[in-house]
Scaffold this motif. Structure first.
Motif, mmCIF file in Angstrom:
data_model
loop_
_atom_site.group_PDB
_atom_site.id
_atom_site.type_symbol
_atom_site.label_atom_id
_atom_site.label_comp_id
_atom_site.label_asym_id
_atom_site.label_seq_id
_atom_site.Cartn_x
_atom_site.Cartn_y
_atom_site.Cartn_z
ATOM 1 N N VAL A 72 0.858 -1.187 0.000
ATOM 2 C CA VAL A 72 0.000 0.000 0.000
ATOM 3 C C VAL A 72 0.892 1.234 0.000
ATOM 4 N N ILE A 73 0.951 1.915 -1.144
ATOM 5 C CA ILE A 73 1.832 3.066 -1.292
ATOM 6 C C ILE A 73 1.349 3.896 -2.478
ATOM 7 N N ALA A 74 1.617 5.198 -2.448
ATOM 8 C CA ALA A 74 1.107 6.106 -3.477
ATOM 9 C C ALA A 74 2.243 6.919 -4.094
ATOM 10 N N ASN A 75 1.953 7.450 -5.299
ATOM 11 C CA ASN A 75 2.824 8.408 -5.991
ATOM 12 C C ASN A 75 4.210 7.846 -6.279
ATOM 13 N N ILE A 76 4.222 6.682 -6.911
ATOM 14 C CA ILE A 76 5.460 5.989 -7.227
ATOM 15 C C ILE A 76 5.842 6.227 -8.685
ATOM 16 N N ASP A 77 7.146 6.386 -8.944
ATOM 17 C CA ASP A 77 7.636 6.528 -10.316
ATOM 18 C C ASP A 77 7.928 5.182 -10.956
ATOM 19 N N GLN A 78 8.456 4.253 -10.177
ATOM 20 C CA GLN A 78 8.873 2.982 -10.759
ATOM 21 C C GLN A 78 8.865 1.887 -9.707
ATOM 22 N N VAL A 79 8.828 0.655 -10.186
ATOM 23 C CA VAL A 79 8.903 -0.500 -9.298
ATOM 24 C C VAL A 79 10.139 -1.312 -9.668
ATOM 25 N N ILE A 80 10.894 -1.689 -8.643
ATOM 26 C CA ILE A 80 12.050 -2.563 -8.809
ATOM 27 C C ILE A 80 11.596 -3.953 -8.383
ATOM 28 N N ILE A 81 11.252 -4.788 -9.352
ATOM 29 C CA ILE A 81 10.771 -6.137 -9.055
ATOM 30 C C ILE A 81 11.993 -7.028 -8.832
ATOM 31 N N THR A 82 12.130 -7.500 -7.613
ATOM 32 C CA THR A 82 13.367 -8.140 -7.185
ATOM 33 C C THR A 82 13.158 -9.617 -6.868
ATOM 34 N N ALA A 105 -0.726 -0.443 -13.101
ATOM 35 C CA ALA A 105 -0.455 0.842 -12.441
ATOM 36 C C ALA A 105 0.305 1.810 -13.335
ATOM 37 N N ASP A 106 0.671 1.362 -14.543
ATOM 38 C CA ASP A 106 1.403 2.190 -15.502
ATOM 39 C C ASP A 106 2.723 2.696 -14.922
ATOM 40 N N LEU A 107 3.448 1.779 -14.273
ATOM 41 C CA LEU A 107 4.728 2.108 -13.660
ATOM 42 C C LEU A 107 5.884 1.642 -14.537
ATOM 43 N N GLU A 108 6.967 2.397 -14.519
ATOM 44 C CA GLU A 108 8.204 1.928 -15.117
ATOM 45 C C GLU A 108 8.707 0.731 -14.305
ATOM 46 N N VAL A 109 9.318 -0.216 -14.984
ATOM 47 C CA VAL A 109 9.740 -1.454 -14.323
ATOM 48 C C VAL A 109 11.220 -1.706 -14.546
ATOM 49 N N THR A 110 11.915 -2.065 -13.482
ATOM 50 C CA THR A 110 13.241 -2.651 -13.580
ATOM 51 C C THR A 110 13.194 -3.997 -12.863
ATOM 52 N N ILE A 111 13.635 -5.042 -13.543
ATOM 53 C CA ILE A 111 13.729 -6.360 -12.922
ATOM 54 C C ILE A 111 15.135 -6.509 -12.362
ATOM 55 N N CYS A 112 15.227 -6.789 -11.073
ATOM 56 C CA CYS A 112 16.524 -6.956 -10.405
ATOM 57 C C CYS A 112 16.665 -8.410 -9.979
ATOM 58 N N ILE A 113 17.682 -9.076 -10.505
ATOM 59 C CA ILE A 113 17.957 -10.463 -10.162
ATOM 60 C C ILE A 113 19.162 -10.484 -9.224
ATOM 61 N N GLY A 168 13.030 -12.931 1.308
ATOM 62 C CA GLY A 168 14.250 -13.721 1.247
ATOM 63 C C GLY A 168 15.105 -13.518 0.020
ATOM 64 N N VAL A 169 14.691 -12.622 -0.898
ATOM 65 C CA VAL A 169 15.472 -12.440 -2.131
ATOM 66 C C VAL A 169 16.578 -11.404 -1.961
ATOM 67 N N GLY A 170 16.562 -10.675 -0.843
ATOM 68 C CA GLY A 170 17.653 -9.742 -0.569
ATOM 69 C C GLY A 170 17.341 -8.285 -0.806
#
Length: 293
Positions: A72-82, A105-113, A168-170
């Protein structure tokens, strides 16, 4: 009246960063806001007044540009999917589920492995290549050995970002590695269920020395997509978009219809079979949930 951003909500209080003084004030919510049904969550931009004792009162919540419901959070520019490459193993179905929610949500996405020190980096790149071809940015990191941290810092700079992914992904370890002094609590992997233990208990925006804000959020392992319509799901898989107008039937679910351009693209390996299978699984979830209502 002052303006600021809610950094966290905890114990009935809202901790608000004042844009002018750059100080953080512990605030309560004005009763009329509660009566109007205007909920205030982490990330909200608000107007507030200071009291004589140094605390504050939130008088108004400004219009949101977007919001997420988990976290639950508002006014985000991007999501770092980790995700971790191993320990816990990378769950592509959950990855695709999170990507759908980010698209909604029409957010920019970066996938972080993360945790690439535990596996072959070449193997990780091969596994994530289909996502890069779709257009998602993918970075590879190791909080333990410092691999890829410059790439992560660059992705976070001057943005309001949220980390999302299973426990647990860090996520907390990565934030500790790029921002001195955070000392976020880090959990260990359960050897029995091979999943992480929750270490972050609430959503909080943290300031970065390199510029921007980042939210460390509680981990999760499943998310409900039943609020999406069966017809709408296709638009949140970007690689399907160019084929939708080529199907013989309109509407087309791309599951059983003949002369379906999406299914043909899967057969030609223009769309990855694994992503398509997850699309079908999500479609079935949505349709089954609607039947039970």
């Amino acid at each position: 009246m002052r303006e600021g951003r809610v950094l966290k909500a905890f114990g009935g209080y809202f901790f608000v960063y004042d844009f002018e003084s750059k100080e953080v004030y512990r605030c309560k919510i004005r009763g009329k806001l509660k009566n109007e049904g205007s909920d205030v969550i982490t990330g909200d931009l608000v107007k507030f007044d200071l009291l004589d004792d140094g605390s504050g009162v939130v008088e108004e919540r400004l219009e949101r540009k977007n919001s997420l419901f988990r976290p639950v959070i508002a006014n985000i520019d991007q999501v770092i999917i980790t995700f971790a490459i191993v320990e816990p193993d990378l769950d592509f179905k959950l990855l695709d589920r999170l990507l759908v929610l980010a698209e909604i949500a029409d957010l920019e996405v970066t996938i972080c492995i993360n945790k690439v020190e535990l596996s072959s980096l070449e193997v990780a790149r091969e596994q994530l290549l289909p996502y890069q071809k779709i257009g998602y940015r993918v970075i590879y990191t190791s909080a333990k050995e410092g691999i890829g941290l410059d790439d992560l810092v660059e992705a976070l700079k001057d943005n309001v970002s949220v980390f999302a992914g299973p426990s647990g992904v860090g996520k907390s370890s990565l934030l500790n590695a790029i921002q001195a002094g955070l000392e976020l609590k880090v959990g260990e992997i359960s050897q029995r269920i091979k999943r992480g233990k929750h270490t972050t208990r609430h959503v909080e925006l943290l300031s970065l020395d390199t510029g921007g804000w980042v939210a460390d959020t509680p981990g999760f392992s499943s998310l409900d997509l039943s609020f999406i319509t069966a017809e709408g799901l296709q638009y949140f898989f970007p690689e399907l978009i160019d084929y939708l107008s080529q199907c013989k039937f309109n509407p087309c679910s791309h599951s059983h219809e003949p002369q379906c351009a999406v299914k043909e693209a899967v057969e030609k390996e223009e769309i990855t079979a694994e992503r398509y299978q997850n699309y079908l699984k999500f479609l079935a979830e949505i349709e089954n949930k609607k039947k039970s209502w």
